[in-house]
Design an enzyme around this catalytic site. Structure first.
Site, PDB file in Angstrom:
ATOM      1  N   TRP A   1       0.838  -1.203   0.000  1.00  0.00           N
ATOM      2  CA  TRP A   1       0.000   0.000   0.000  1.00  0.00           C
ATOM      3  C   TRP A   1       0.878   1.260   0.000  1.00  0.00           C
ATOM      4  O   TRP A   1       0.539   2.273  -0.610  1.00  0.00           O
ATOM      5  CB  TRP A   1      -0.882  -0.009   1.255  1.00  0.00           C
ATOM      6  CG  TRP A   1      -1.670   1.257   1.463  1.00  0.00           C
ATOM      7  CD1 TRP A   1      -2.888   1.549   0.934  1.00  0.00           C
ATOM      8  CD2 TRP A   1      -1.292   2.393   2.252  1.00  0.00           C
ATOM      9  NE1 TRP A   1      -3.296   2.787   1.344  1.00  0.00           N
ATOM     10  CE2 TRP A   1      -2.333   3.333   2.152  1.00  0.00           C
ATOM     11  CE3 TRP A   1      -0.188   2.698   3.026  1.00  0.00           C
ATOM     12  CZ2 TRP A   1      -2.300   4.558   2.801  1.00  0.00           C
ATOM     13  CZ3 TRP A   1      -0.139   3.931   3.665  1.00  0.00           C
ATOM     14  CH2 TRP A   1      -1.195   4.838   3.563  1.00  0.00           C
ATOM     15  N   HIS A   2       2.049   1.158   0.662  1.00  0.00           N
ATOM     16  CA  HIS A   2       2.888   2.351   0.777  1.00  0.00           C
ATOM     17  C   HIS A   2       3.466   2.798  -0.553  1.00  0.00           C
ATOM     18  O   HIS A   2       3.706   3.985  -0.758  1.00  0.00           O
ATOM     19  CB  HIS A   2       4.022   2.103   1.767  1.00  0.00           C
ATOM     20  CG  HIS A   2       3.578   2.202   3.187  1.00  0.00           C
ATOM     21  ND1 HIS A   2       2.962   1.167   3.838  1.00  0.00           N
ATOM     22  CD2 HIS A   2       3.631   3.223   4.082  1.00  0.00           C
ATOM     23  CE1 HIS A   2       2.667   1.523   5.074  1.00  0.00           C
ATOM     24  NE2 HIS A   2       3.053   2.776   5.251  1.00  0.00           N
ATOM     25  N   GLY A   3       3.752   1.857  -1.419  1.00  0.00           N
ATOM     26  CA  GLY A   3       4.320   2.298  -2.679  1.00  0.00           C
ATOM     27  C   GLY A   3       4.720   1.144  -3.552  1.00  0.00           C
ATOM     28  O   GLY A   3       4.737  -0.011  -3.129  1.00  0.00           O
TER      29      GLY A   3
END
Lengths: 480, 535
Positions: free
Chosen positions: A327-329
């Site tokens: 989700w972060h990247g």
């Protein structure tokens, strides 16, 4: 336009507050708040408004259609459609280019002649956050935990509410939407003063601590080269980034909470002295709380949570953390970081590490050691999160080299070590108090007498004036 | 009201304390607008960029200096226009040179001009002096423009607290623990010397480029002027920006027009001067730019372009690098600027004997007929003092050979009979060692006095001057020999000359006992530059 810019603090925010105050009692207030939020977001690039508005309108309609009261036979397909569209949009904009690169890079290893076009799509700031906002809305309606809202404008205000639009805290519809839909009373002077402190402390943490930690991280990172591995340099790198990301992200949350408070809206807390965590479970109760609870409620529990035995529980933990990392990247670093935390959660559960430390060393020393150990495990994880591809290996090798009893050259240790101490000093002075009171430091403010509060303002002001980083950098979580 | 005061008591008290402290700082320290800015970064372990410090120092020193003429622009004018000379030509009108250094761009020049015009109603004209490469190159970085504008030319710059003036001292004290631990990398004595010079010479700094010679210089000119030593400057889309209606405009048209409007608002002229190019040029862009400038002039009566066709070239030898005139040539160039200002302001130029065009008395060039003041080709003790080296003579060649000691590896001597305040050239004939560089350190024997040195990297054909060294160069001679020289003015009659061996890393090192340089002659003669016409 970021929270720490003059344009936001001295033009946009005052103007919005004044107009909001004038419109507060009218039915146009949320029209104005949503418009202001879109203007704020549009500063990053008007094109970014397209996916945001699409998301708002699409999920608003889906929310109406899957209302359990409608007894609609298509509820489940519509909800799945909503998930596919929202997550598809997120995945397309965020991961397509990265995945194409991964496939192209890996294909020759398998003897495949694949060459996907290297897409470079625009990544709207905060898309990961507002996608989660909207999913929480449709999911709660689908599970009959929340009633769909009747006003599109209120809904747009909820999704796009500018204090939390770009980097959270991730808002639940059940928490935020009723606040925004209701007629809000005028803010009281004490509330305004408390909001001012949240903003001031957030600015101090961002400008004076996070950005300076960031420069130290970059300087130390430059020393992480394969040809010149200095024992312990990776650890300093991890310390510096630990300071940067905590101060940066918690600063954003503080400012967001303060700004929202000016509109009489309470946003959720996102941190609770996370580096005092004694175990991975404890850490995720203290770090990015709005994300970890979102993942728990909308991913971990639907996967089965702890309901189907030990093995499946561990599997669910690992899947949740893997997706949390992703989700972060788009990058292997985030995936490895997520998996690493999944492994930590599993290892601590299986081996009962925290309990064993306390049992062997006693409650005081054992608890302290568990915190120190967990802090260093978190720091190790930050290396995967922050380091570039060429820095990860030297960072880990340099930490391993400490085991041989060697340490980096004294001038480097002195210069970088002093810098870390310098910028960590405010945290050393404040975080223990917060930990003892089970609050964030910024929330202790209410307990202080006014001379202490005045002194805090003076220190924050001169901390920024004298030591604030002059080269502004955007908030780290804007990228997510 | 009482509930407001009650709730906001901490903030009101804090504001009162801060206001009191700031008022005290304002009254006691009296900081300038520049000191009260966020222009300097002053980060921990982040040495301040030299160019940033120079811009800061110039604005700080001359922010309220009430000049009559202000010069803005790039480094071509920073080095190429001696403000004091221009002031003398203009009969005492004060000319201040705020050109600097790189990466300011036209927005940066605008910010400097606006800053100065707001504070100095005395300014009658603003000279925008830029190299023609500003017009030729498509990619002109202006990364300094934004910090200049936001720190000095923005609404928030008006309300910066006076205590910002203390920031330098406070950060240095904290970063270095009150000076005890060396945790800051901001110290640079050579930069301090240059800043001092700039302060005392109305913003001018003599050209201090790394001096390239031989093949390195040829490569530089090939890069900037092309293999045929001719710049082809043809017009193209890259020189234009498009408006919403699809019309196109020379991309600098608006920038120059904005400057003209600014100066007009302060009742001043804008004089555009372009530094000549260092090599011949031609192409369709030349006429296009002249037409653009004509249009600008027609639209802005306070804009003066001198000469009307401002693009021309001068001999390459007059330049040290593509944007910079070689030291010595700023005299004639300053006269050119003074004439332009006089023409624009309808003034009379004061003739100056010692500052006439060309090298003249200020910058004599020594040739083979220039008598030597002193020379030595024996290098014997006690005239020469050896430190970490020994003299070895074999096969008719004299070599300075380094010892195995850790520290200096040098030989020095004294010479008498120099005339104070006259430039002299110290030259040495050497055959280099591939692993060593040569340094010449020259000073007044009695210190404090003049002091300077030049490092000669003969392999790279590059020499770096530091301190009071005026000029320097490396000349290639037959049979593997090189003449390395530097020039300097002295304040007394006795000079100490130090020939040093060095590594690329520094001048104090552990010798290998075998590295050596062949040396033939050290000489001292009057002159600021040594012509190639030598024995």
């Amino acid at each position: 336009m970021t929270f720490n810019s003059y344009e936001f603090l001295f033009v946009f925010l005052p103007a919005v507050i004044v107009i909001y105050s004038l419109l507060r009692k009218t039915r146009f207030v949320n029209w104005f708040l949503s418009a202001a939020s879109l203007v704020f977001y549009g500063f990053a690039g008007p094109i970014y408004l397209v996916p945001l508005l699409f998301t708002c309108v699409f999920d608003y309609i889906i929310g109406r259609l899957i209302d359990p009261d409608r007894r609609n036979g298509y509820r489940k397909p519509l909800f799945i459609l909503s998930l596919v569209v929202q997550l598809g949009l997120l995945a397309t904009l965020k991961y397509t280019g990265w995945l194409a690169g991964v496939v192209n890079g890996a294909a020759p290893w398998f003897g495949l002649a694949v060459s996907l076009p290297a897409l470079s799509l625009i990544l709207p700031p905060g898309i990961s956050f507002y996608t989660f906002h909207t999913i929480s809305y449709t999911a709660d309606i689908y599970r009959a935990k929340f009633k769909p809202h009747n006003s599109l404008i209120d809904y747009v205000t909820f999704v796009a509410f500018f204090p939390q639009l770009v980097a959270g805290p991730i808002a639940r519809a059940a928490t935020l939407l009723p606040q925004l839909a209701a007629k809000r009373p005028a803010i009281t002077w004490p509330q305004a003063e408390a909001a001012t402190w949240l903003i001031a402390w957030g600015l101090f943490k961002k400008i004076t601590l996070a950005d300076n930690f960031g420069q130290l991280t970059a300087l130390i990172g430059d020393r992480l080269t394969p040809g010149d591995v200095q024992p312990g340099m990776g650890l300093l790198f991890a310390y510096a980034f630990a300071g940067q990301i905590y101060c940066d992200f918690s600063a954003y949350t503080d400012i967001a909470r303060g700004v929202a408070k000016l509109f009489n809206v309470e946003l959720t807390r996102n941190f609770a002295t996370p580096y005092f965590a004694a175990s991975p479970t404890d850490f995720w109760r203290r770090w990015h709380i709005s994300l970890s609870t979102w993942l728990r409620d909308y991913l971990y529990i639907p996967l089965g949570g702890e309901r189907h035995g030990r093995i499946k529980t561990l599997r669910n933990l690992a899947i949740t953390m893997f997706l949390g990392g992703l989700w972060h990247g788009a990058g292997f670093g985030f995936v490895v970081w997520g998996l690493y935390h999944g492994v930590l959660l599993v290892a601590y559960r299986v081996l009962r590490i925290e309990e064993n430390i306390i049992r062997f060393l006693g409650r005081r020393i054992g608890a302290a050691l568990a915190i120190v150990l967990m802090f260093h495990l978190v720091c190790l994880g930050w290396i995967f999160f922050r380091a570039s591809d060429t820095q990860v290996f030297p960072a880990i090798v340099s930490i391993g080299a400490l085991l041989s009893g060697r340490i980096m050259e004294w001038p480097l240790l002195r210069d970088f070590g002093y810098g870390l101490l310098l910028y960590a000093l405010p945290l050393f002075l404040t975080e223990p108090f917060a930990y003892r009171k089970s609050k964030e430091f910024v929330d202790l403010y209410d307990d202080w007498r006014w001379p202490t509060k005045a002194l805090a303002y003076i220190l924050v002001f001169y901390g920024i004036v004298m030591f604030g980083a002059r080269q502004q950098s955007e908030f780290i979580y804007f990228r997510f | 009201v009482s509930s407001f005061i009650s709730a906001f008591r901490p903030i009101l008290v804090a504001v009162a304390v801060i206001a009191g402290f700031e008022a005290t700082v304002m009254a006691v320290r009296r900081p300038t607008d520049v000191e009260r800015s966020n222009f300097l970064i002053l980060g921990y372990l982040k040495p301040e960029v030299g160019h940033r410090l120079i811009i800061y120092e110039k604005l700080h020193a001359f922010g309220r200096s009430s000049p009559d003429i202000l010069q803005i622009g790039d480094s071509s004018g920073f080095y190429g226009v001696n403000s004091e000379l221009v002031s003398r030509y203009l009969g005492g009108l004060r000319y201040v040179n705020l050109s600097c250094c790189v990466h300011m761009g036209f927005d940066g020049y605008y910010a400097v001009a606006h800053f100065m015009l707001r504070r100095n109603p005395s300014i009658k004209a603003v000279v925008l002096y830029v190299t023609a490469f500003n017009f030729i190159d498509l990619d002109v970085d202006n990364s300094f423009a934004e910090p200049l504008q936001s720190s000095l030319d923005s609404p928030q710059s008006y309300v910066m607290p006076p205590s910002l003036a203390l920031r330098r001292e406070v950060t240095q004290a904290v970063y270095t623990l009150g000076g005890r631990a060396r945790t800051s990398l901001n110290a640079n004595t050579e930069l301090d010397r240059k800043l001092g010079f700039i302060r005392h010479h109305d913003g001018w700094l003599p050209e201090d480029d790394i001096r390239l010679s031989g093949k390195a210089l040829d490569a530089h000119w090939r890069l900037r002027c092309g293999p045929e030593h001719f710049i082809r400057w043809d017009d193209g889309d890259g020189y234009y920006s498009r408006d919403l209606a699809g019309g196109r405009e020379w991309r600098l048209f608006g920038k120059i027009a904005r400057l003209a409007q600014l100066t007009a608002a302060y009742d001043a002229k804008l004089i555009l001067m372009v530094q000549p190019l260092p090599c011949p040029f031609g192409g369709t862009a030349v006429a296009a730019r002249v037409r653009d400038l004509d249009r600008l002039r027609a639209a802005h009566p306070n804009l003066v372009v001198v000469p009307a066709d401002p693009f021309y070239s001068l001999p390459t030898e007059m330049f040290s690098s593509h944007p910079h005139l070689r030291i010595g040539n700023e005299t004639a160039n300053s006269q050119r600027v003074a004439l332009a200002v006089a023409q624009a302001l309808d003034l009379t130029v004061t003739p100056l004997r010692d500052a006439a065009g060309g090298p003249g008395a200020n910058f004599p060039i020594a040739n083979r007929n220039t008598p030597l003041t002193w020379s030595d080709d024996r290098f014997g003790e006690p005239a020469w003092t050896m430190d970490g080296v020994r003299i070895v003579r074999s096969g008719g060649e004299t070599r300075i050979t380094e010892s195995t000691s850790l520290g200096w590896h040098r030989a020095w001597t004294h010479a008498d009979g120099v005339e104070p305040n006259v430039p002299y050239i110290v030259s040495v004939l050497v055959k280099p060692d591939p692993n060593r560089t040569l340094w010449l350190e020259v000073r007044d024997t009695k210190q404090p006095g003049s002091y300077g040195w030049t490092s000669f990297d003969i392999d790279a054909q590059a020499s770096v001057r530091v301190g009071d060294a005026i000029d320097a160069d490396i000349e290639t001679l037959p049979d593997g020999w090189f003449r390395c020289w530097l020039s300097m003015r002295f304040s007394a009659t006795s000079v100490t000359m130090d020939v040093m061996m060095a590594t690329k890393a520094g001048i104090r090192y552990g010798g290998d006992g075998t590295s050596s340089i062949a040396i033939r002659k050290v000489a001292l003669r009057p002159g600021a530059r040594l012509s190639a016409d030598q024995e």
